[in-house]
Design an enzyme around this catalytic site. Structure first.
Site, mmCIF file in Angstrom:
data_model
loop_
_atom_site.group_PDB
_atom_site.id
_atom_site.type_symbol
_atom_site.label_atom_id
_atom_site.label_comp_id
_atom_site.label_asym_id
_atom_site.label_seq_id
_atom_site.Cartn_x
_atom_site.Cartn_y
_atom_site.Cartn_z
ATOM 1 N N HIS A 82 0.869 -0.896 0.099
ATOM 2 C CA HIS A 82 -0.533 0.171 -0.254
ATOM 3 C C HIS A 82 1.139 1.442 -0.093
ATOM 4 C CE1 HIS A 82 -3.854 2.632 1.344
ATOM 5 N NE2 HIS A 82 -2.427 3.069 1.805
ATOM 6 N N GLU A 83 1.377 1.238 0.874
ATOM 7 C CA GLU A 83 2.494 2.424 0.486
ATOM 8 C C GLU A 83 3.567 2.998 0.072
ATOM 9 O OE1 GLU A 83 1.846 4.327 3.069
ATOM 10 O OE2 GLU A 83 0.276 3.311 4.461
ATOM 11 N N HIS A 131 1.624 3.982 -3.137
ATOM 12 C CA HIS A 131 1.914 6.019 -2.535
ATOM 13 C C HIS A 131 2.729 6.385 -3.222
ATOM 14 C CE1 HIS A 131 -1.496 6.839 -0.761
ATOM 15 N NE2 HIS A 131 -1.119 6.137 0.316
ATOM 16 N N HIS A 180 3.142 6.614 -6.929
ATOM 17 C CA HIS A 180 2.691 7.678 -7.831
ATOM 18 C C HIS A 180 3.806 9.274 -7.834
ATOM 19 C CE1 HIS A 180 -1.511 10.173 -6.922
ATOM 20 N NE2 HIS A 180 -1.387 10.334 -8.101
HETATM 21 ZN ZN LIG Z 1 -2.706 5.128 1.473
#
Ligand SMILES: [Zn+2]
Length: 676
Positions: free
Chosen positions: A466-467, A470, A473
């Site tokens: 998940h991290e 980011h 991104h």
């Molecule tokens: Zn998040």
């Protein structure tokens, strides 16, 4: 002026990293002062220019100003989150409000706004391209939402509100951290450890040692200790004790009870919304979100809430049937995780002890690099010994595409004193034309004994991915202007790349290569993977209710038109009752420690964004499933082109259509959560 302050010197370091080895706490305050003054001078030049306002001399110039402050703040902001101490906290408490006022005052400068407004009004007939128009529109909206159109009296009041909010929110965060770090639950007897897995016992022994109770076992109230304890401890009395302490974060000690702060924060926010001409803070906050207004959020959450409640009631019956054999007649909130784990073991034969040996942290780091590499044509290589970092736990990786350096990734995975709980991504430097991003991931995994590999639960693996979503991104961003780059997107879009990336943790190719047994090196058996996959929707009613309860509370309290006399305890109780939050499930975050809402403005009236983004993310992922290939080169190239590399340079609703060919649909989310 500050000849010896390394924060203000040129950083002749590898990759232009901060010179962490030279920076001391006393450097921050003078460096922040100098850097803020420098930005004031830069903005003054823009605001007082004798030339007619243009995109270049106004919008682009404003986007670029404050480079020194960004540089100083990148160190300050990161270290106050992951390596703080009393001295640094004192600087943070003093400078958070100063910084908030500093950035706000540019938006209230009528000379500057007159120039921004002029460029805005001429944006469609001054030869600007689409991205430039987007930057003008976003910046203009920032000015309007900050009060640029208000009269002088209202502007002055707004500045006061911003400063007070920042100070109160910082205090809120520090109170909760103090409760988490300083609440030590000590166990003196072996009998207190009944049911606990070895690695938790070892971590608890280490925690006891760290806190001066060598020979005993101890937990802090950080989530990384509490969740596994509640899942495994067969001692109902101790589960209740740990749960009660965990639930009491933020209201354990009268001198740092956060409830009065919550009332003050809400009152300030509501006044702020009224000044802007909005009925409530939620109305005001949603103007700059993809959802646009509270009704659209209510519509989404309202579709999921009854389905989640219904599923959770089925789950409760199932768990209770097992709990009855232990003599329980009803489940309490401290029982749910424990019996869910029993049912999971019984019906899915899934046991963390069986799973975790296949997921070492080092292998899973390689797994996430591999998946990103195949999807986005990049590679990650660790570099050691060239650049000093702020702590031995932090590791540095280069990201390259076709041999050329594209960005730097710093991976900081273990919990420690002075590091906020939870997991997050942050930037040391944001991407823009000619500037490579420096991005960091911060996790709170429990470090094992020295030299032993760290084993992750599958939840931990998902957090890691998940991290990293980011981080990608930011790392994959290819945008000209910093203000539109990377994760500088609308708040309800920002969790799309992160939640999407979690799916690749279960990609068969990834598991086959990297989920290898820590002792034997054997690949994870396909039957075990299938169980993990099936188990993902198990207990999803509980998880969804745990999340949606706080999300609904957030919208309800920020939708109040009048916050006078707000009583956080009463509101939480009454609203939970009205919504029908089952007491045996409870809230993932109670208001007294709801850091998303009260440590800053970012997630206020915005806890819903995870689910909003999940609708988008589930729909994006279903495109790969429809293709039957999770690494389909055409789809992953289009994903990068239309969604991951564009930052906020395209309207997100349009960006989604550019990828999917249509508007988002909720069905993929309901299917993903097993609620369909
Ligand atoms: Zn998040």
């Amino acid at each position: 002026m500050q000849p010896s302050n390394p924060l203000l010197q040129p950083w002749n370091t590898p990759y232009g990293l901060p010179p962490f080895d030279l920076i001391r706490t006393e450097h921050y305050a003078p460096a922040l002062e100098v850097a803020m003054a420098e930005q004031v001078d830069e903005v003054e030049v823009i605001a007082t220019s004798a030339l007619p306002p243009t995109f270049a001399n106004t919008i682009d110039a404003f986007d670029r100003c404050g480079a020194s402050l960004s540089r100083v703040y990148s160190v300050f902001g990161n270290l106050t989150s992951n390596l703080t101490n009393e001295a640094l906290q004192a600087v943070e408490l003093e400078y958070s409000p100063k910084l908030a006022v500093h950035s706000q005052k540019f938006y209230l400068d009528s000379r500057l706004f007159a120039r921004v407004d002029a460029v805005y009004n001429a944006r469609h007939n001054s030869g600007l391209d689409e991205v430039q128009i987007r930057l003008v529109e976003r910046l203009h909206l920032d000015f309007v939402l900050s009060g640029a159109k208000l009269d002088a009296t209202k502007k002055a009041r707004l500045a006061e509100l911003v400063e007070q909010l920042s100070q109160k929110c910082t205090t809120f965060g520090q109170y909760v951290l103090a409760d988490e770090d300083q609440t030590i639950i000590v166990f003196d007897s072996q009998a207190d450890l009944a049911g606990l897995p070895t690695e938790l016992i070892e971590a608890a022994a280490q925690c006891a040692k760290d806190h001066g109770h060598e020979g005993s076992w101890a937990l802090t109230t950080s989530r990384s200790f509490v969740e596994p304890f509640l899942t495994r401890s067969s001692r109902r009395d101790l589960r209740k004790k740990v749960y009660d302490q965990f639930s009491a974060r933020g209201e354990m000690h009268p001198e740092r009870d956060t409830k009065p702060l919550i009332a003050q924060i809400l009152k300030l926010r509501t006044e702020m919304a009224h000044i802007h001409g909005h009925q409530s803070f939620a109305d005001y906050a949603l103007v700059s979100r993809m959802a646009k207004n509270p009704a659209n959020v209510a519509d989404l959450l309202g579709q999921v809430w009854p389905a989640a409640l219904k599923r959770s009631r089925e789950e409760q019956q199932l768990l209770l049937s097992v709990a009855k054999t232990d003599g329980l007649t009803a489940l309490e909130a401290w029982d749910w995780r424990y019996y869910a784990e029993k049912v999971r073991l019984r019906d899915y034969q899934l046991d963390d002890g069986e799973i975790k040996p296949y997921f070492t942290l080092d292998n899973m780091l390689q797994a996430m690099f591999y998946a990103a590499g195949r999807l986005y044509q990049v590679s990650f290589q660790e570099v050691t010994g060239t650049a000093p970092l702020y702590h031995p736990d932090a590791r540095l990786f280069e990201m390259r595409r076709a041999g050329s350096l594209q960005g730097i990734f710093i991976s900081d995975n273990y919990s420690r004193t002075g590091k906020h709980s939870g997991a997050w991504m942050s930037n040391y430097r944001e991407q823009s034309e000619g500037v490579l991003p420096i991005v960091s991931n911060n996790n709170n995994f429990t470090q094992g004994k020295p030299g032993e590999p760290v084993l992750l639960s599958f939840d931990d693996v998902e957090t890691l991915f998940h991290e990293f979503g980011h981080a990608l991104h930011s790392l994959l961003s290819e945008v000209k202007y910093e203000g539109l780059s990377g994760t500088n997107v609308l708040q309800d879009f920002v969790e799309l790349p992160s939640q999407l990336n979690e799916h690749w943790a279960l990609a068969p190719e990834v598991l086959a290569k990297f989920a290898k047994h820590v002792d034997t090196g054997a690949s994870i058996p396909p039957a075990l993977v299938e169980k993990v996959r099936k188990a993902r929707t198990f207990n999803m009613g509980w998880e969804t209710v745990q999340y949606l309860g706080p999300a609904l509370l957030d919208m309800a309290l920020h939708s109040l038109g009048d916050a006078n006399g707000f009583d956080a305890a009463l509101f939480e109780r009454e609203e939970s009752q009205r919504l029908g939050v089952p007491s045996e499930i409870g809230l993932r975050h109670r208001l007294p420690h709801f850091q998303h809402l009260f440590t800053g403005e970012g997630y206020a009236a915005g806890y819903y964004v995870y689910m909003w983004a999940e609708v988008l993310e589930a729909d994006v992922f279903s495109a790969f499933e429809e293709k039957g290939d999770l690494f389909d080169p055409g789809l992953s190239a289009r994903l990068k082109l239309t969604l991951l590399s564009i930052g906020n340079s395209v309207d997100p609703a349009q960006a989604f259509r550019n990828f999917r060919g249509r508007d988002p649909q909720i069905s993929a989310l309901l299917k993903q959560r097993g609620l369909a």
